[in-house]
Design a protein around this motif. Structure first.
Motif, PDB file in Angstrom:
ATOM      1  N   MET A  18      35.842 -82.492  53.106  1.00  0.00           N
ATOM      2  CA  MET A  18      36.117 -82.260  54.521  1.00  0.00           C
ATOM      3  C   MET A  18      37.259 -81.270  54.710  1.00  0.00           C
ATOM      4  O   MET A  18      38.111 -81.063  53.830  1.00  0.00           O
ATOM      5  N   SER A  19      37.273 -80.667  55.888  1.00  0.00           N
ATOM      6  CA  SER A  19      38.339 -79.723  56.233  1.00  0.00           C
ATOM      7  C   SER A  19      39.592 -80.492  56.645  1.00  0.00           C
ATOM      8  O   SER A  19      39.562 -81.706  56.874  1.00  0.00           O
ATOM      9  N   THR A  20      40.668 -79.767  56.749  1.00  0.00           N
ATOM     10  CA  THR A  20      41.926 -80.406  57.141  1.00  0.00           C
ATOM     11  C   THR A  20      41.888 -80.736  58.628  1.00  0.00           C
ATOM     12  O   THR A  20      41.737 -79.837  59.462  1.00  0.00           O
ATOM     13  N   PRO A  21      41.997 -82.000  58.990  1.00  0.00           N
ATOM     14  CA  PRO A  21      41.948 -82.346  60.417  1.00  0.00           C
ATOM     15  C   PRO A  21      43.258 -82.010  61.106  1.00  0.00           C
ATOM     16  O   PRO A  21      44.230 -81.536  60.489  1.00  0.00           O
ATOM     17  N   SER A  22      43.286 -82.277  62.404  1.00  0.00           N
ATOM     18  CA  SER A  22      44.512 -82.050  63.165  1.00  0.00           C
ATOM     19  C   SER A  22      45.557 -83.095  62.798  1.00  0.00           C
ATOM     20  O   SER A  22      45.282 -84.090  62.123  1.00  0.00           O
ATOM     21  N   ALA A  23      46.764 -82.846  63.261  1.00  0.00           N
ATOM     22  CA  ALA A  23      47.866 -83.753  62.904  1.00  0.00           C
ATOM     23  C   ALA A  23      47.655 -85.152  63.457  1.00  0.00           C
ATOM     24  O   ALA A  23      48.183 -86.125  62.911  1.00  0.00           O
ATOM     25  N   ASP A  24      46.858 -85.280  64.522  1.00  0.00           N
ATOM     26  CA  ASP A  24      46.647 -86.602  65.115  1.00  0.00           C
ATOM     27  C   ASP A  24      45.806 -87.497  64.219  1.00  0.00           C
ATOM     28  O   ASP A  24      45.950 -88.726  64.251  1.00  0.00           O
ATOM     29  N   PHE A  25      44.894 -86.900  63.407  1.00  0.00           N
ATOM     30  CA  PHE A  25      43.994 -87.696  62.576  1.00  0.00           C
ATOM     31  C   PHE A  25      44.377 -87.684  61.099  1.00  0.00           C
ATOM     32  O   PHE A  25      43.668 -88.284  60.293  1.00  0.00           O
ATOM     33  N   THR A  26      45.431 -86.993  60.734  1.00  0.00           N
ATOM     34  CA  THR A  26      45.796 -86.913  59.313  1.00  0.00           C
ATOM     35  C   THR A  26      46.170 -88.284  58.758  1.00  0.00           C
ATOM     36  O   THR A  26      45.742 -88.679  57.663  1.00  0.00           O
TER      37      THR A  26
END
Length: 654
Positions: free
Chosen positions: A506-514
């Motif tokens: 998967m790609s790097t998600p946003s900071a909210d879902f990390t």
């Protein structure tokens, strides 16, 4: 004959007593010792203040003051008439007279605190409260006046600190910052010095008073600096660099002061409004969304404060787990869940404010207002707030699940609030709620730039499905449904493998879902070991049940065939049993063509033996016993005539 008024007579008696040569001066009396602070703390802890019940403590002080007046004879008049008496130093012969003044001061103070808690915003109760605080300060001053003449050095210092404390409370409530600060500093200095020369129990009480006074001192200095004033005893000291924000974040026992807490709340609201002016935008999908509503800004700030408290609570919980303090961890989990409830309230309020702004922007403008907000930006802001609420809800459920998973299957699982054990079905039910929330969150991410976040939600969904299948399998194992449990464990393994594969690519998600993605990766890694262990338990339990089912009919048929008459035929065999003939050698090897049934080691089941019954004994000696004649000892019977004669004489009289 005319009588003078009682007040004049009392005054003449005082003058005579003062001028009489036989009256002993106060200096010749033995000094009195009284532990004022220890007595106050003990009384407050035992009579209501441990639970914040000021009215109960006030009633106790009134009753004790009345008992002390009766015991000492220091009554004020009679039952029908009140005559005020002022306590003088030469009248104090023991500590009971000092306790009268102390209980009166505590009674007035507790009454003021009760009025403040009941109706602090109304004018008349506030005026009554100020009057009671002034009365408490006056009683404390009378106690200091008597102590300076009749008490030892330590009691004088404690009385001085107590009088300063009461006077400071009165000045603080009247918002006289300089006198309040002066009195608080005096009380703090005395308690610090007393703590150095006291025993261990008194040292703890002095330190508690110092810690309670410290934030109030900072608050008074803040008010003096805000109003442009200063105090000659240190209000403008440069060493006190703590701001009011740090004071508001202080969780010490001193913040629980009733006089200070109500005054900190409006200052906190002012600071939040001042900080909200700097919060002018939020970032969502790479767009800077302006935040123009003042209520929305304040809601954002309150939510940030709650999140900081949650992070500090999670850090403390992790440190406590290493020390095996499960009760403390449970209390921390409960506190974190309460903070999440407050956070969800703030999220709902922010969503309601944004929806109201969207409705206002949809109305036609009359040209008198300012620049209208962009409806597209408000829609994006609403979607951001909805996603944030869903993320907080999922995190709250994760905290709840972490506590429930520790109680499933354990001996202490029945120690819940309702007295019911936490089962695997309960955990699976919460995971179903999490899956529903994640599905709603995925429906809000429909833009092309939301692809990394969609992958993160998909991974969280796979992890929740795997956990749900695992706990459903545990529930089926408890119900001995082995086939269903095996299928659910296989499905949990499939979901876990898909989640791990997705996490690698998967790609790097946003900071909210990390943080959510890292948490689910760890949970999937642990789930594989738990699934393997559940499979082993499943196979062992299924095998044991099959063995029991196969063994039970054989035992039943063997027991049915047991009989006393068939023992001779059952025992008759070509070869004797080894147990019957232990003196001769018998080869343990079976002969050619023999089966395991021909093994002749011991007879099984063992043969039954006839046992004689227990004899029954009958008592037949009673038939041969001759009873003695009791006729000579029997009273003679009365004739009927004598009985009727006695009745007639009694009826007609003698």
């Amino acid at each position: 004959l005319s009588l003078a008024p009682e007040s004049e007579m009392a005054a003449e008696m005082d003058v005579d007593a003062a001028g009489a040569p036989e009256a002993a001066p106060a200096a010749e009396l033995e000094p009195i010792s009284l532990a004022i602070l220890a007595l106050i703390k003990t009384s407050q802890g035992e009579h209501g203040l441990r639970h914040g019940d000021y009215d109960r403590y006030r009633a106790y002080c009134a009753r004790r003051a009345r008992r002390l007046r009766k015991n000492t004879g220091f009554l004020q008049g009679t039952k029908t008439k009140f005559v005020k008496r002022v306590l003088r130093p030469h009248e104090c012969t023991d500590e009971r007279f000092l306790l009268i003044l102390l209980m009166n001061a505590e009674r007035a103070w507790s009454h003021a605190m009760h009025l403040k808690r009941a109706a602090a915003d109304e004018a008349r109760p506030r005026h009554h409260m100020l009057h009671r605080l002034a009365k408490a300060s006056q009683w404390a001053s009378d106690l200091l006046r008597i102590a300076q003449t009749r008490c030892d050095e330590r009691t004088r210092l404690e009385a001085e600190a107590y009088a300063a404390w009461m006077s400071a409370n009165h000045s603080l409530e009247r918002e006289s910052w300089a006198p309040a600060l002066r009195s608080f500093l005096r009380a703090r200095a005395i308690y610090e010095q007393l703590g150095r020369v006291s025993l261990l129990g008194d040292q703890v009480a002095c330190r508690e008073m110092v810690s309670e006074i410290e934030p109030i001192v900072r608050y008074c200095r803040y008010q003096l600096q805000a109003s442009g004033g200063a105090d000659e005893e240190g209000a403008a000291a440069q060493d006190d660099e703590l701001s009011i924000t740090e004071l508001l974040k202080d969780d010490s026992h001193a913040i629980a002061s009733e006089l200070l807490q109500s005054k900190l709340e409006p200052i906190l609201a002012q600071l939040q409004a001042r900080q909200a002016q700097n919060l002018d935008q939020v970032i969502f999908r790479g767009h800077a969304l302006p935040v123009t509503n003042e209520k929305l800004r304040v809601s954002f700030l309150r939510a940030q404060d709650i999140l900081e408290k949650i992070k500090s609570g999670a850090t403390e919980e992790g440190a406590a787990s290493d020390g095996q303090v499960h009760r403390r961890r449970a209390r921390l989990d409960t506190a974190v869940l309460e903070l999440y409830e407050q956070l969800l309230v703030e999220d709902n309020e922010a969503i309601d404010v944004t929806r109201a702004d969207i409705k206002a922007a949809a109305r036609p403008s009359d040209g008198r207002g300012g620049k209208a907000a962009d409806p597209a930006q408000l829609a994006l802001l609403l979607r951001y707030l909805q996603l944030r609420k869903m993320r907080h809800t999922v995190t709250r459920h994760q905290v709840m699940l972490s506590e429930m998973r520790q109680r499933v299957g354990g001996a202490a699982s029945a120690g819940g609030e309702g007295g019911r054990a936490t089962t695997a079905d309960d955990v699976a039910r919460v995971y179903s709620v999490v899956l529903q929330i994640l599905a709603e969150a995925g429906g809000l991410l429909d833009a092309p730039e939301d692809a990394p976040d969609l992958e993160a939600i998909e991974m969280c969904t796979l992890a929740a499905k795997a956990q749900r299948c695992f706990y459903l399998a545990l529930s089926r194992m408890a119900a001995t449904k082995w086939a269903h449990a095996r299928a659910l464990l296989d499905r949990a393994s499939e979901y876990a493998a898909e989640g791990e594969e997705l996490g690698k690519n998967m790609s790097t998600p946003s900071a909210d879902f990390t943080e959510d993605v890292s948490r689910d990766r760890d949970s999937l890694a642990k789930l594989e070991q738990e699934v393997e262990g559940a499979r082993c338990r499943l196979r062992a339990s299924a095998l044991l049940e099959r063995l029991r089912s196969q063994q039970a009919p054989g035992l039943a048929s063997g027991v049915d065939q047991l009989s006393l008459l068939a023992q001779s035929s059952a025992v008759a065999r070509d070869s004797p049993f080894v147990l019957d003939d232990t003196g001769s050698f018998v080869c343990s090897a079976l002969p050619a063509g023999a089966s395991a049934a021909d093994l002749t080691l011991v007879p099984f089941p063992p043969p039954l033996e006839a046992v004689p019954c227990k004899p029954q004994l009958f008592d037949v000696a009673r038939n041969a016993v001759r009873l003695p004649d009791l006729t000579p000892h029997k009273k003679p019977e009365r004739s009927a005539s004598s009985i009727f004669g006695r009745m007639a004489s009694g009826f007609f009289g003698r």
